[in-house]
Design a protein around this motif. Structure first.
Motif, short mmCIF file in Angstrom:
data_model
loop_
_atom_site.label_atom_id
_atom_site.label_comp_id
_atom_site.label_asym_id
_atom_site.label_seq_id
_atom_site.Cartn_x
_atom_site.Cartn_y
_atom_site.Cartn_z
N VAL A 204 9.43 34.85 -63.82
CA VAL A 204 10.19 33.89 -62.68
C VAL A 204 8.96 32.70 -62.59
CG1 VAL A 204 10.62 33.98 -60.28
CG2 VAL A 204 11.26 35.74 -61.64
N ALA A 205 7.86 32.72 -62.64
CA ALA A 205 6.97 31.91 -62.52
C ALA A 205 7.29 30.71 -63.67
CB ALA A 205 5.29 32.56 -62.63
N PHE A 206 7.50 31.31 -64.61
CA PHE A 206 7.78 30.29 -65.80
C PHE A 206 9.06 29.33 -65.69
CE2 PHE A 206 11.03 29.88 -69.52
CZ PHE A 206 9.96 28.66 -70.20
N LEU A 207 10.09 29.94 -65.12
CA LEU A 207 11.26 29.23 -64.71
C LEU A 207 10.94 28.38 -63.66
CD1 LEU A 207 14.01 31.76 -64.85
CD2 LEU A 207 13.58 30.31 -66.75
N THR A 208 10.27 28.60 -62.58
CA THR A 208 9.94 27.81 -61.52
C THR A 208 9.02 26.72 -61.65
OG1 THR A 208 8.03 29.19 -60.86
CG2 THR A 208 10.08 29.60 -59.72
N GLN A 209 8.45 26.59 -62.97
CA GLN A 209 7.55 25.60 -63.22
C GLN A 209 8.51 24.54 -64.28
OE1 GLN A 209 4.36 27.40 -65.23
NE2 GLN A 209 3.54 28.29 -63.56
#
Length: 554
Positions: free
Chosen positions: A25-30
């Motif tokens: 999820v952190a990857f997508l939000t970046q």
């Protein structure tokens, strides 16, 4: 088809969550807003991967919102418009408690960071409605990403309205209404899946495929720690663009010292050379978290034009069946074929040639890519097959005398245990060590957290000790935390000492009173010795105060 209707449900969402964003999820939000819009617009697998990775509250919100029709309002002068769901309606979807409201706000903030939910009056919503996604693009070199914007906040008292991203909602509705059948291009379920007898016969059996993936991933982790150079040896990897050492350095897991140490040879000198605090923490996370940390950097290093295609393929890969052969030739684009070669280098895929065509086979490592998007979820892949395999593969037994037994022949698992235990002896399939104050505090100084150590030994507890509760003695877990607190008893802070105040008069008392009035300025005071210390960064501001008081008491 299922008819849309405006939902005003009275049933509350009672499942609460306090989990933090995991690596996926952190990857997508970046990602940039432009890239997320492109993903949702071109790949149904991206939308489904996001839904699968959400926590329980966020999933409930999404599944309700995708079937909520916008509300149409009309004003007396003939105006009006189409509006989304108000925050007051969303607030009625949870219990009327502080914890429930907090869980709703966290879930909505996460959905807004992922651009799954858009504010009706936000710039993002207007740009999305007008199709002007190009204006939303922010340069990765200097601008802020979607996930780092401080504006992604939700309050149950807000007067704003919210709606689901149009392409995302369409993908989720299509998947639900089709029963998750025929979601690929041209209505195909498994694009490129081969049923040819000769091709199928070339696919390794389950045990061989698992051993291949585990061997590749362990070589990668051993290369990170410097205990082995197997991953970097010539002939050990598939052809591809992937440079593991460069990937480690770019992700902040190692320093340049690791590369120079790798050239010197000698396992004793190589061990842990150049590994950063983030690298040690990386070693104690789940395989899924580790994969996405590396893939995040991998995508960042890709050409910007290829990034969306690479991400879309990665997310589609998480829905393909492990142990089945998929065609590369004539099915995948050049960018996707490059990704396949690089993922083969990591052990996520197995490739072979048959009938003058190239094929790839997903391993269990790839099946858990989007199985659970939050840290603390447990082992790889959430409810996927890979997590079930891991759950029965525990190998650690911890006794109340702090003795640690690990029934494993894996070199990387032994290396990880060496991070926080004192190695006593090692047999071909057994590691014996001891949790000591020195070994645990050495790991803590290297950047590992006490809870990570406790979580690791619990997650990898032997299947025999898992039958009893707790699987790891409470005394051992508490002692690890106490050893961690021992390192926090003394806190160093830069300060300036004020001393040599006159014995007579109230000069000292006035200065101490003035310093105490200012928030965070006074660090320490000794009234008997007429001394006090203020923070170093507050010293300049105190100079004028002391001068004024000195003139007053002169």
């Amino acid at each position: 088809a299922v008819a849309k209707q405006t939902l005003t449900p009275r049933t509350s969402i009672i499942v609460m969550t306090t989990v933090r964003d995991g690596a996926f999820v952190a990857f997508l939000t970046q990602l940039r807003a432009h890239d997320l819009d492109a993903l949702y617009g071109t790949s149904p697998w991206a939308s489904l991967a996001v839904v699968r990775a959400l926590d329980a509250v966020a999933k409930q919100i999404v599944l309700r919102l995708v079937y909520c029709a916008p509300t149409t309002t009309t004003t007396p002068d003939g105006g009006g418009g189409v509006h989304g769901i108000g925050a007051d309606v969303l607030a009625r979807w949870v219990m009327d408690t502080g914890d429930a409201r907090g869980a709703l706000e966290r879930a909505m903030a996460r959905l807004m960071r992922l651009r799954v939910v858009l504010e009706e009056d936000s710039n993002d919503a207007r740009a999305d409605a007008e199709g002007d996604v190009a204006a939303m693009e922010i340069d990765a070199g200097g601008g802020a990403f979607v996930g780092s914007s401080p504006g992604w906040a939700f309050s149950v008292n807000s007067t704003k309205t919210y709606s689901v991203h149009g392409a995302f909602a369409a993908n989720v509705r299509e998947a639900l209404e089709r029963g998750f059948v025929g979601l690929g291009e041209d209505g195909e379920d498994d694009e490129g899946l081969s049923s040819d007898a000769e091709v199928v016969s070339r696919v390794p059996d389950r045990a061989t495929l698992n051993a291949y993936a585990k061997s590749k991933w362990e070589d990668l982790l051993l290369t990170l720690t410097g205990a082995s150079d197997a991953f970097a040896r010539s002939g050990s990897g598939a052809k591809g663009r992937l440079d593991a050492q460069a990937l480690f350095r770019a992700a902040g897991l190692t320093t340049a010292a690791a590369a120079s140490a790798a050239k010197k040879g000698g396992s004793k000198r190589l061990r842990n050379a150049g590994v950063t605090a983030a690298g040690f923490r990386f070693l104690l996370t789940t395989a899924q978290e580790q994969i996405w940390v590396l893939l995040t950097q991998y995508v960042r290093d890709s050409q910007s034009a290829d990034a969306t295609s690479a991400i879309s393929f990665l997310l589609r890969l998480s829905f393909q069946r492990p142990g089945r052969a998929y065609a590369m030739t004539g099915t995948l684009s050049d960018t996707e074929q490059d990704v396949v070669r690089d993922l083969t280098h990591l052990g996520l895929l197995y490739t072979f040639d048959a009938k003058k065509k190239s094929y790839y086979v997903p391993t269990l490592l790839s099946s858990g890519l989007s199985g659970g998007g939050f840290a603390g979820d447990g082992d790889v892949g959430g409810s996927t097959e890979s997590s079930n395999a891991t759950a029965t593969d525990g190998h650690i037994i911890v006794e109340t005398n702090y003795r640690v037994y690990a029934y494993t022949s894996s070199a990387v698992e032994m290396e990880i245990l060496r991070l926080f235990t004192r190695a006593d002896y090692r047999l071909p399939n057994l590691y014996v060590g001891m949790l000591t104050r020195e070994s645990v505090q050495n790991a803590l100084r290297a950047g590992v957290d006490a809870e990570q150590i406790v979580g690791y030994i619990r997650a990898h507890a032997h299947k025999q000790v898992r039958r009893k509760k707790p699987s790891v003695p409470h005394t051992v877990c508490d002692q690890i935390r106490l050893w961690s607190r021992d390192m926090e008893r003394v806190h160093a802070e830069a300060c300036v000492l004020y001393c040599d105040f006159p014995q007579a008069g109230g000069f000292y008392d006035a200065v101490a009173k003035e310093a105490a009035k200012r928030d965070g300025v006074l660090v320490w005071r000794d009234d008997l010795g007429r001394r006090l210390a203020v923070r170093a960064d507050a010293h300049e501001g105190m100079k004028s105060v002391v001068a004024a008081l000195k003139a007053k008491f002169a």
